[in-house]
Enzyme design. Structure first.
Site, PDB file in Angstrom:
ATOM      1  N   ARG A  74       0.669  -1.134   0.005  1.00 44.35           N
ATOM      2  CA  ARG A  74       0.022   0.074   0.054  1.00 44.35           C
ATOM      3  C   ARG A  74       0.814   1.297   0.091  1.00 44.35           C
ATOM      4  O   ARG A  74       0.517   2.171  -0.829  1.00 44.35           O
ATOM      5  CB  ARG A  74      -0.956  -0.050   1.289  1.00 44.35           C
ATOM      6  CG  ARG A  74      -1.964   1.075   1.297  1.00 44.35           C
ATOM      7  CD  ARG A  74      -2.906   0.882   2.296  1.00 44.35           C
ATOM      8  NE  ARG A  74      -3.995   2.077   2.210  1.00 44.35           N
ATOM      9  CZ  ARG A  74      -4.321   2.840   3.245  1.00 44.35           C
ATOM     10  NH1 ARG A  74      -3.403   2.638   4.522  1.00 44.35           N
ATOM     11  NH2 ARG A  74      -4.974   3.688   3.177  1.00 44.35           N
ATOM     12  N   HIS A  78       0.714   4.348  -2.823  1.00 39.69           N
ATOM     13  CA  HIS A  78       0.258   5.797  -2.340  1.00 39.69           C
ATOM     14  C   HIS A  78       1.261   6.819  -2.558  1.00 39.69           C
ATOM     15  O   HIS A  78       1.317   7.982  -2.867  1.00 39.69           O
ATOM     16  CB  HIS A  78      -0.013   5.848  -0.673  1.00 39.69           C
ATOM     17  CG  HIS A  78      -1.428   5.573  -0.436  1.00 39.69           C
ATOM     18  ND1 HIS A  78      -2.001   6.207   0.682  1.00 39.69           N
ATOM     19  CD2 HIS A  78      -2.258   4.279  -0.730  1.00 39.69           C
ATOM     20  CE1 HIS A  78      -3.363   5.404   0.406  1.00 39.69           C
ATOM     21  NE2 HIS A  78      -3.245   4.408  -0.401  1.00 39.69           N
ATOM     22  N   ASN A 106      -3.579   9.164   3.977  1.00 38.10           N
ATOM     23  CA  ASN A 106      -2.131   8.355   4.413  1.00 38.10           C
ATOM     24  C   ASN A 106      -1.935   8.130   5.743  1.00 38.10           C
ATOM     25  O   ASN A 106      -0.943   7.592   6.208  1.00 38.10           O
ATOM     26  CB  ASN A 106      -0.970   9.226   3.854  1.00 38.10           C
ATOM     27  CG  ASN A 106      -0.849   9.041   2.303  1.00 38.10           C
ATOM     28  OD1 ASN A 106      -1.162   8.120   1.624  1.00 38.10           O
ATOM     29  ND2 ASN A 106      -0.411  10.275   1.538  1.00 38.10           N
ATOM     30  N   HIS A 207      -5.959  -5.884  -3.132  1.00 34.67           N
ATOM     31  CA  HIS A 207      -6.696  -5.933  -1.671  1.00 34.67           C
ATOM     32  C   HIS A 207      -6.839  -7.317  -1.574  1.00 34.67           C
ATOM     33  O   HIS A 207      -7.723  -7.643  -0.577  1.00 34.67           O
ATOM     34  CB  HIS A 207      -8.040  -5.133  -1.819  1.00 34.67           C
ATOM     35  CG  HIS A 207      -7.843  -3.786  -1.897  1.00 34.67           C
ATOM     36  ND1 HIS A 207      -9.109  -2.903  -2.032  1.00 34.67           N
ATOM     37  CD2 HIS A 207      -7.194  -2.979  -1.610  1.00 34.67           C
ATOM     38  CE1 HIS A 207      -8.692  -1.686  -1.861  1.00 34.67           C
ATOM     39  NE2 HIS A 207      -7.290  -1.734  -1.413  1.00 34.67           N
TER      40      HIS A 207
END
Length: 354
Positions: A74, A78, A106, A207
């Protein structure tokens, strides 16, 4: 949990395809083009043990806590979606600039993920000197997070340098679609990064590992249940999240939460996607067929995921003589007091040698 007819068929097809491809497993080499300044063997001379150092350490980390694999994956997403894969999300902020870490999307990034990246940076710099960028370390860590949790192994082009500034909160918000996004919003947002519908669905497969916070999906439970959500699944989620603002978490992939596989797509076919951004991929006619294809063919999912990851990992990279190689991933070199003093000391020694 009783298997539905759809689930039974999907699992049988998936198992058959996995069996057929069992003897053809190899480290994937994507056919995606690479941008100028990156290469497949960038550190072969300057840090030949780079990948083995990273993988060996992450094996230890994940053996202790497999959840950190999702955190590192992740973190890479990001970083790349906001301002490109330049390590800017790693900057903890200073008087001279903003911090992406303080932007709302975040705030839920795992603190340990930042610690792991800096620890890898320390190990690599001790072995090779300050030659490997934090942006490249984050890219490799994401790749190994996928592989070491059961996913495909693949090569990544390297040679990124670290950016000198972090993005503003507004830019961060604009480039990270929230979990409440529908498919139209996702496709529109990621099309600006030259990612196709197949790329979007494949990247969403990240995911298959990790957790979600109640506040990211309780709008699907209260005041009324989202009709695209399975009733039994919704009932279980209400037990975990008894109120809209409950501060709890649950797994993103109901069937294999710690294994990187294609069961996330099986979840979607059975109305068990956690976020709107997940479930709407199966509801929307433009992406439904892609979801189904990945649900019945894990090899296909892996192939498209690797391709999409290679594309994403090259978004607006900093290369060549631009940017820098940070001595500390959390701080620009110009703000790093320890680094500045060390450089000054080295320059003084060099002058005194003549």
């Amino acid at each position: 949990m009783a298997f539905t007819p759809i689930l039974s068929v999907v699992l049988l097809l998936s198992s058959f395809i996995a069996f057929c491809s069992y003897f053809n497993i190899a480290k994937a080499q994507s056919s995606e083009p690479i941008v100028s300044g990156l290469s497949w063997n960038f550190y072969d001379s300057s840090c030949p043990k780079l990948e083995s150092i990273v993988r060996k350490q992450l094996k230890k980390v994940f053996k202790n806590d497999i959840g950190q694999a999702a955190g590192l994956l992740r973190l890479h997403f990001h970083d790349c979606f906001v301002q490109g894969c330049d390590g800017s999300v790693l900057l903890d902020g200073s008087a001279s600039g903003p911090s992406e870490q303080l932007a709302p999307p975040n705030l839920s990034l795992r603190a340990e993920a930042f610690t792991i990246i800096n620890d890898l940076r320390r190990r690599l710099h001790n072995k090779c000197g300050r030659v490997v960028s934090c942006a490249d370390i984050a890219t490799l860590a994401a790749r190994d997070a996928v592989f070491l949790s059961g996913g495909p192994d693949y090569n990544v082009p390297l040679g990124r340098r670290d950016g000198l500034t972090a993005a503003s909160t507004a830019a961060t918000l604009a480039n990270l679609p929230p979990p409440s996004s529908n498919t139209t919003a996702l496709l529109t947002s990621l099309a600006t990064k030259n990612l196709t519908a197949t790329d979007v669905v494949a990247l969403s497969g990240g995911h298959t590992i990790g957790i979600g916070h109640c506040t990211s999906f309780t709008s699907r439970l209260y005041p009324t249940q989202d009709p695209t959500m399975d009733k039994t699944f919704a009932g279980n989620l209400r037990s975990t999240c008894p109120a809209v603002n409950t501060d709890n978490t649950t797994v993103l992939d109901l069937r294999s939460p710690n294994k990187f596989d294609n069961k996330y797509y099986v979840d979607l076919m059975n109305k068990q996607g956690l976020f709107t951004s997940d479930q709407d991929l199966y509801t929307d006619s433009r992406t439904r067929g892609i979801v189904t294809g990945f649900a019945v063919n894990q090899t296909l999912f892996y192939e498209k995921f690797v391709s999409a990851m290679i594309k994403m990992s090259q978004l607006s990279v900093v290369t060549g003589t631009n940017g820098e190689i940070r001595a500390n991933c959390s701080v620009r070199n110009s703000d790093n007091v320890v680094f500045i003093s060390e450089v000054a000391g080295e320059e003084k020694e060099a002058r005194s040698a003549f």
